[in-house]
Design an enzyme around this catalytic site. Structure first.
Site, PDB file in Angstrom:
ATOM      1  CG  ASP A  80      39.274  38.869  46.148  1.00 28.04           C
ATOM      2  OD1 ASP A  80      38.066  38.300  46.676  1.00 28.04           O
ATOM      3  OD2 ASP A  80      39.045  40.346  46.291  1.00 28.04           O
ATOM      4  CB  THR A 101      35.048  42.743  46.188  1.00 32.71           C
ATOM      5  OG1 THR A 101      33.924  41.766  46.275  1.00 32.71           O
ATOM      6  CG2 THR A 101      34.892  44.276  46.361  1.00 32.71           C
ATOM      7  CG  ASP A 115      41.402  43.689  46.802  1.00 36.92           C
ATOM      8  OD1 ASP A 115      41.453  42.890  47.444  1.00 36.92           O
ATOM      9  OD2 ASP A 115      40.416  44.666  46.962  1.00 36.92           O
TER      10      ASP A 115
END
Length: 438
Positions: free
Chosen positions: A124, A126, A327
């Site tokens: 991922d 961000t 995250d």
């Protein structure tokens, strides 16, 4: 915390006991992982159950051919499957223990084995490759708003007030920095991977992707597209803000890449990962800039959570074993579907700790190639242990059948073979990754 109470009373209220703290959860998860069984261990156990009948059959054959009961007894002694049964769990426990020392939680033997077979790693963007701490750089108002930039930021911050996404938190932080009063949103609706829609001061506010989803947002006109593209060309993430169904402006944000990302990706290639991808819901221009900066093989931009899931499924259909690193924000479907889901910065995050196959308690991306290298090392040790135990058993049986090995010597050989397997596995506890070659 270094505070001395010199006078008066101090009331201390414990909100959780030791088992409920992050450290307590780490201990519990490591204990559960060490009790779990890897597929290769179940395979070894399945073969081990045939050892007893085979051992008695061989002993019977030896006695029939030699009429020597001592030789038959020696065959039974040396043909015990202890070393084979110990081959896998000792390596699994050592690998999980080594990872725990590196603040990496591996949920079990099956997860350790799967991590050792990964072909593709998908990141991922961000909060994973980037710091996840974007800051507002530009606020552009389009149309009439009573207080210009301030009103646009205030309405957007109201819609994002309770958002967990880094971009939403950045907008709220910008409003706070400007000293604006942030109203509470009503009828808030978060569309994962798209944006948030809420009623703020009686007005319907949407903050998110320009294409919207499910009827929220607005369809941009050519002029609006040019403004957004100009900001995106600078590597910024651009969020249109729609008020009552009309585009009222844009908020541009910029995030920075984590230090050491390029080195971590280089280390993944050294470990043996064949393909490294970037999956993001951000626009293609920002994705391309980040992909070039960190050195991934390819990127997919503008992805919704279900799109990330589709990418993972497609890779798996091609016979590749996929690890997804995220995250936890908008990554849940892909993390769950991947052969291995790796959660970044999971310390104190209950959901990430409970749902990830592997949880990195810090945000250090260097831990990703380290844990994959550790898993590969553990699998190699398991194979060595299995081959060693089988080879020693077969050799000992032949020597026992020939009368060269006595019962006492057979018992010694049996214990030595088990000890060799354990000592070989123990080496994993102190294993350290080789220095990266750049």
């Amino acid at each position: 915390a270094g505070t001395l109470n010199r006078a008066g009373t101090l009331d201390v209220r414990a909100t959780q006991v030791g088992s409920g703290t992050t450290l307590g959860k780490i201990i519990r998860l490591v204990e559960e992982a060490q009790r779990s069984t890897a597929p290769v261990q179940r395979l070894a156990n399945r073969y081990a159950q045939f050892y007893a009948p085979i051992a008695f059959a061989l002993a019977g054959v030896v006695y029939f051919l030699t009429a020597d009961v001592l030789r038959a007894i020696t065959v039974l002694i040396v043909f015990c499957p202890c070393a084979l049964v110990l081959a896998t769990p000792t390596a699994v426990i050592a690998g999980i223990g080594n990872a725990a020392k590196r603040t990496v939680l591996i949920k079990g033997g099956a997860q350790l084995e799967a991590a050792g077979r990964v072909d593709v790693v998908a990141f991922d963007k961000t909060g994973t490759l980037t710091r996840g701490e974007p800051a507002v750089t530009d606020v552009i108002v389009r149309g009439a708003l009573s207080n210009g930039e301030g009103e646009l930021i205030r309405l957007a911050a109201g819609a994002e007030k309770f958002s967990e996404h880094p971009l939403g938190r950045a907008i709220v932080a910008e409003a706070t920095t400007r000293g604006l009063e942030i109203p509470d949103p009503q009828d808030s609706r978060i569309v994962p991977g798209v944006g948030v829609e809420a009623r703020v001061d009686g007005r319907r506010v949407f903050v998110g992707r320009s294409d919207g989803a499910g009827g929220v947002g607005t369809r941009p006109d050519p002029g609006a597209v040019q403004v957004a593209e100009a900001l995106e060309a600078e590597g910024k993430t651009v969020l249109p803000v729609a008020v009552d169904g009309r585009l009222r402006g844009w908020i541009a944000l910029r995030d920075t890449v984590r230090p050491g990302v390029r080195e971590a990706i280089s280390a993944l290639r050294q470990v043996g990962v064949s393909q490294i991808l970037l999956l993001t819901g951000d626009n293609p221009r920002v994705a391309a800039a980040v992909a070039k900066e960190v050195g991934v093989d390819a990127y997919r931009a503008g992805l919704l959570p279900e799109d990330k899931l589709a990418v993972v499924r497609d890779l798996q259909r091609r016979g590749l074993r996929v690890a997804v690193v995220g995250d936890g924000v908008n990554d849940a479907p892909a993390l769950a579907a991947a052969d291995i889901g790796i959660a970044m910065g999971a310390a104190g995050t209950d959901v990430a700790i409970e749902t990830a196959d592997i949880a990195l308690m810090s945000s250090d991306l260097a831990r990703v190639p380290e844990v994959l290298a550790l898993a590969r090392r553990a699998l190699r040790v398991i194979r060595e242990n299995v081959l060693l135990s089988v080879a020693i058993n077969l050799l000992a049986v032949v020597l026992a059948g020939l009368g060269i090995v006595t019962p006492v010597l057979g018992a010694i050989i049996h214990e030595v073979s088990a000890m060799l397997v354990v000592l070989n596995a123990v080496r994993i506890i102190e294993w350290r990754p080789a220095p990266s070659r750049g």
